[in-house]
Scaffold this motif. Structure first.
Motif: not given
Length: 307
Positions: A120-134
């Protein structure tokens, strides 16, 4: 075995190169391998543009994996892609979470014998990805400070004894003395789980389970389960902070009475100004951020699961 394109950091030190050479010996017994060193996003984009059908292997840590996944996502070439990982970073938290050995020759054998697993992948409101965590709050403050300490200590030591690994513990310890307390509204799948009248010490969103080289901040997070793990700590009092930090060190912080865990596909945070640490990259100050999950966004070669 498919031909490999191994992407490494052009600024990597001698010890990293020696470890990479050991991995390349393993891989070249099975297929052709090209190594490309990149120093900035422009060079990385050019290398990926020329990758063709070769399987891409990231030789680096969480930051390097983030950079490659982010670039492929922006190029709209991530879906259906199978990646490999040789953990040459300082923390290697994502590798830990998916069971990739931290000994690089062993990780190379996983590339030969392992199987692609959907990530899976997290993506923020401007399209920046998060691979591991925030991390927001104390986690982000610790990351801000640890980044400075990593840079100071990285030249000290040799190979595995490199003192850069102490960056996060030092940053965390300094933050523990004067942690930020922030009023934030946190929503998970549209449900308010914390409002502005409840100050927080930390909010963590986990796709992977650990940060800082093995600290399991979101211990139940699984990058293949289709959910974001959200941990909210309201341990803002002096005693509560100490207990929380102690429990975090031994992995029992979810049992703290002022800590709650949630799971969902969309998370938003808004309120007082805060700093964000996403895959180790610091952004801020912010007043609002949101993330959504893209299930099975790509695949990563990991150890085969024995039934």
């Amino acid at each position: 075995m498919d031909p490999l394109l191994v992407i490494t950091n052009a600024e990597a030190g001698t010890s990293d190169q020696e470890r990479l050479d050991l991995a390349l010996e393993v891989l070249r017994e099975h297929t052709s391998v090209e190594v490309a060193a990149t120093a900035d996003p422009g060079e990385l984009d050019g290398v990926l543009h020329r990758a063709g059908s070769r399987r891409i292997v990231v030789a680096g840590g969480d930051g390097s994996l983030h950079a490659v996944v982010s670039c492929l996502h922006k190029r709209r070439e991530l879906e259906g892609r199978v990646l490999g990982l040789l953990p040459l970073g300082t923390g290697n938290d994502f590798a830990r979470g998916v069971g990739i050995p931290l000994e690089v020759p062993e990780a190379a054998r996983v590339l030969v014998e392992g199987t692609p697993q959907a990530m899976d992948l997290m993506v923020d409101e401007v399209g920046q990805v998060v691979v591991n965590g925030v991390h927001v709050g104390a986690g982000a403050q610790a990351s801000r400070r640890s980044t400075r300490w990593k840079k100071r200590l990285r030249p000290v030591g040799v190979g595995k004894l490199n003192l850069g690994k102490l960056g996060y513990p030092i940053g965390a310890a300094i933050t523990a003395w004067n942690p930020p307390v922030i009023r934030l509204r946190v929503e998970v799948d549209g449900v308010v789980v914390n409002d502005l009248d409840s100050p927080v010490l930390q909010v963590a969103l986990g796709n992977g389970s650990s940060v800082g080289g093995g600290t399991e901040l979101t211990p139940d997070a699984d990058p293949s389960d289709g959910r974001i793990d959200v941990v909210v700590s309201r341990a803002i009092g002096p005693v509560g902070r100490i207990v929380y930090a102690a429990r975090l060190g031994v992995g029992t912080h979810l049992e703290h009475p002022d800590v709650d865990r949630y799971r969902g596909r969309e998370v938003s945070i808004a309120g007082e100004e805060f700093w964000c640490s996403a895959d180790g990259e610091i952004d801020g100050p912010e007043r609002h951020r949101s993330w959504r999950l893209e299930p099975a966004a790509y695949s990563l070669v990991a150890p085969s699961v024995v039934p």
